[in-house]
Design a protein around this motif. Structure first.
Motif, PDB file in Angstrom:
ATOM      1  N   SER A  14      -9.086  68.881  -4.772  1.00  0.00           N
ATOM      2  CA  SER A  14      -8.355  69.521  -3.519  1.00  0.00           C
ATOM      3  C   SER A  14      -7.275  70.458  -3.912  1.00  0.00           C
ATOM      4  N   MET A  15      -7.001  71.363  -3.333  1.00  0.00           N
ATOM      5  CA  MET A  15      -5.802  72.333  -3.830  1.00  0.00           C
ATOM      6  C   MET A  15      -5.316  72.958  -2.725  1.00  0.00           C
ATOM      7  N   MET A  22      -4.768  82.482  -1.589  1.00  0.00           N
ATOM      8  CA  MET A  22      -6.163  82.173  -1.155  1.00  0.00           C
ATOM      9  C   MET A  22      -5.971  81.764   0.298  1.00  0.00           C
ATOM     10  N   PRO A  23      -7.294  81.794   1.229  1.00  0.00           N
ATOM     11  CA  PRO A  23      -7.323  81.534   2.521  1.00  0.00           C
ATOM     12  C   PRO A  23      -6.747  80.269   2.936  1.00  0.00           C
ATOM     13  N   LEU A 106     -16.653  72.345 -12.429  1.00  0.00           N
ATOM     14  CA  LEU A 106     -16.860  72.886 -11.004  1.00  0.00           C
ATOM     15  C   LEU A 106     -18.353  73.039 -10.725  1.00  0.00           C
ATOM     16  N   ALA A 107     -19.253  72.587 -11.370  1.00  0.00           N
ATOM     17  CA  ALA A 107     -20.558  73.127 -11.398  1.00  0.00           C
ATOM     18  C   ALA A 107     -21.388  72.299 -10.301  1.00  0.00           C
ATOM     19  N   LEU A 122     -10.843  78.560  -6.266  1.00  0.00           N
ATOM     20  CA  LEU A 122     -10.213  78.317  -7.471  1.00  0.00           C
ATOM     21  C   LEU A 122     -10.197  79.319  -8.904  1.00  0.00           C
ATOM     22  N   LEU A 123     -11.577  79.799  -8.991  1.00  0.00           N
ATOM     23  CA  LEU A 123     -11.636  80.623 -10.074  1.00  0.00           C
ATOM     24  C   LEU A 123     -10.871  82.006  -9.910  1.00  0.00           C
TER      25      LEU A 123
END
Length: 405
Positions: A14-15, A22-23, A106-107, A122-123
């Motif tokens: 989570s972030m 970011m939104p 993240l794959a 994130l990227l």
């Protein structure tokens, strides 16, 4: 950003952002369930650290496949005089490896598209510069500064760029990890002269710049110098160890017994100083209820210039860095590999110049030092220094400082 184990050994990520990069979702944070499991992530993190260790041990070979010289990257901190194509190829390979770990982390896909959305947000955020990022991952250890973003073009066509350093997360951003440990109070010294200590192994006194680092600390701090465990341990046993900075320059290695492995450092004697030894001396003063009834003070920023002292993938969540933070240290800065001694002293001198002379925060000082070595020495090893908490730690004057317990 947080990374935690979910049921069946899966990982929940989570972030959130306070900067509007970011939104902002309704729940306040972006989150997703990763497809990689904790065991594979630990393995990939250990592999990345191993790859950086091979960088240190690089030996150029002749056309007849014989060594031209032995360990030039171990013997010299300044790589700017090395062949440009040689250093560029080595650093680019480290970028590929760091990009691969981030890609694997993240794959994957999921039914509701949460993971692809998370990955995209994130990227995109990581491609900015000069963010301040906290990675809170109490269940797994990842060498975050050595991960790389935007390495897809390198993987696609194998081209070399003039500045692969800028792709590493630790170059782009100020980063701290928590390793499951958080200071339970914040401290800014309110005195005219900062207080600190140098905890040393006499075997390393002749390493180039070792004396220069000591000279800098002596000039900037009211400095205590310790060279033996019987000097350090009684101080750790005191409820009040009022130092703003603790510097360790000594040997570190892994201890092993009965299938268990842990990290320990040694000063000028043979006593292994490990997490549990620190716990045994500091724990009586580090429990919250005790703080209500007796004076207890331990608040330094600590630099463990000691091999492997910050390696998360091989020590798991245990280790000296997290132990010191749990007992009150504002943060710990330590290398995640077996650090060449000549680079370690150069790094310490540059970092302390930023932290003590220029009064930068620890996070700003670390990023500035990493970039200095990339630009001037063409050496990426500053990226192996990871910070457990302490991003905003700083040294102040008596006019600037306030104490807040």
């Amino acid at each position: 950003m947080t990374l935690r184990k979910a049921p069946r050994d899966s990982l929940q990520i989570s972030m959130w952002s306070e900067t509007g990069l970011m939104p902002q979702p309704r729940g306040g944070s972006h989150h997703a369930l990763l497809t990689i499991d904790a065991d594979r992530l630990d393995k990939l993190s250990a592999r990345l650290i191993s790859r950086w260790q091979r960088f240190v041990q690089f030996t150029p070979m002749s056309e007849t496949n014989r060594p031209r010289e032995k360990d030039p990257y171990k013997r010299h901190a300044d790589l700017s005089g090395r062949p440009k194509s040689e250093v560029l190829a080595q650093v680019t390979d480290l970028v590929r490896e760091g990009g691969y770990l981030l890609t694997e982390l993240l794959a994957g896909e999921d039914e509701d598209g949460g993971l692809p959305r998370f990955r995209s947000h994130l990227l995109q955020a990581l491609k900015y510069q000069n963010l301040r990022i906290r990675f809170d991952s109490p269940d797994v250890g990842v060498p975050w500064p050595m991960l790389a973003v935007g390495s897809e073009s390198l993987l696609a066509d194998g081209r070399l760029t003039d500045d692969p350093f800028r792709l590493f997360l630790g170059y782009r951003h100020q980063i701290e990890a928590t390793a499951g440990a958080h200071p339970d109070f914040w401290w800014v010294a309110n005195r005219g002269h900062a207080v600190g200590s140098a905890n040393l192994d006499d075997d390393l006194k002749n390493v180039p710049l070792a004396e220069d680092v000591l000279g800098l600390l002596r000039n900037r701090l009211k400095l205590t110098e310790r060279r033996f465990s019987h000097d350090l341990l009684p101080e750790l046993a005191r409820p009040v160890l009022d130092e703003d900075l603790m510097y360790f320059f000594c040997h570190g290695a892994y201890e092993e017994q009965g299938g268990h492995t842990w990290h320990a450092l040694r000063l000028s004697d043979d006593m292994p100083i490990d997490e549990e030894l620190v716990n045994s001396f500091r724990k009586p003063y580090s429990r919250a209820p005790d703080r209500l009834h007796k004076e207890s003070l331990f608040h330094p920023l600590i630099m463990l210039n000691t091999c492997f002292a910050g390696a998360p993938a091989t020590t798991g969540l245990s280790g000296l860095s997290a132990a010191f933070v749990r007992h009150g240290a504002l943060g710990v800065l330590a290398p995640q590999i077996a650090m060449p001694q000549v680079f370690g002293t150069e790094f310490a001198y540059r970092f302390f110049t930023c932290y003590l002379d220029k009064r930068m925060t620890a996070g700003h000082a670390l990023q500035t030092t990493v970039r200095w070595f990339a630009k001037n020495y063409r050496n990426p090893l500053g990226l192996t220094y990871g910070m457990v908490c302490g991003l905003d730690s700083r040294i102040t004057t008596s006019q600037e400082g306030t104490a807040d317990r």
